[in-house]
Design a protein around this motif. Structure first.
Motif: not given
Length: 127
Positions: A5-12, A18-19, A78-82, A119-122
């Motif tokens: 389950v991904e999270s953290g995507g948003r408009l920037v 973003l992380r 958990t895996v992260y993408l900074q 499922q992806g995060t935008q």
């Protein structure tokens, strides 16, 4: 079996950071190599970054090298993408993926090497 389950995507804004996080279920997370991919509208899903199950080996697409950092916390599953210095062309849906690691240093860059996907995060980067 691994569920992601991904999270953290948003408009920037461009230049921002973003992380993204990817939370995995299952007790064998620490034996899986992990990857991040992106898919922009109308385009193929493409590789962004990968990390071995030990965390000791990482690999990046040229387009993100020096700007993005992949990491993992096996205790937290958990895996992260900074993501730093974001550009409008980074706009996409970001997916995390998992594959059993052949060895502690194994990582994979091909989408067909991964059997489990979130499922992806935008992520949207405005100019």
């Amino acid at each position: 079996q691994v569920q992601l389950v991904e999270s953290g995507g948003r408009l920037v804004q461009a230049g921002g950071s973003l992380r993204l996080s990817c939370a995995a279920s299952g007790r064998t997370f620490s034996s899986y190599a992990m990857g991040w991919f992106l898919q922009a509208p109308g385009k193929e899903r493409e590789f962004v970054a990968a990390i071995s199950w030990s965390g000791g080996s990482t690999y990046y697409a040229d387009s993100v090298k020096g700007r993005f950092t992949i990491s993992r916390d096996n205790a937290k599953n958990t895996v992260y993408l900074q993501m730093n210095s974001l550009k409008p062309e980074d706009t996409a849906v970001y997916y995390c993926a998992a594959a059993p690691g052949y060895s502690s240093g194994s990582y994979y860059t091909g989408r067909y090497e991964y059997g489990y996907w979130g499922q992806g995060t935008q992520v949207t980067v405005s100019s």
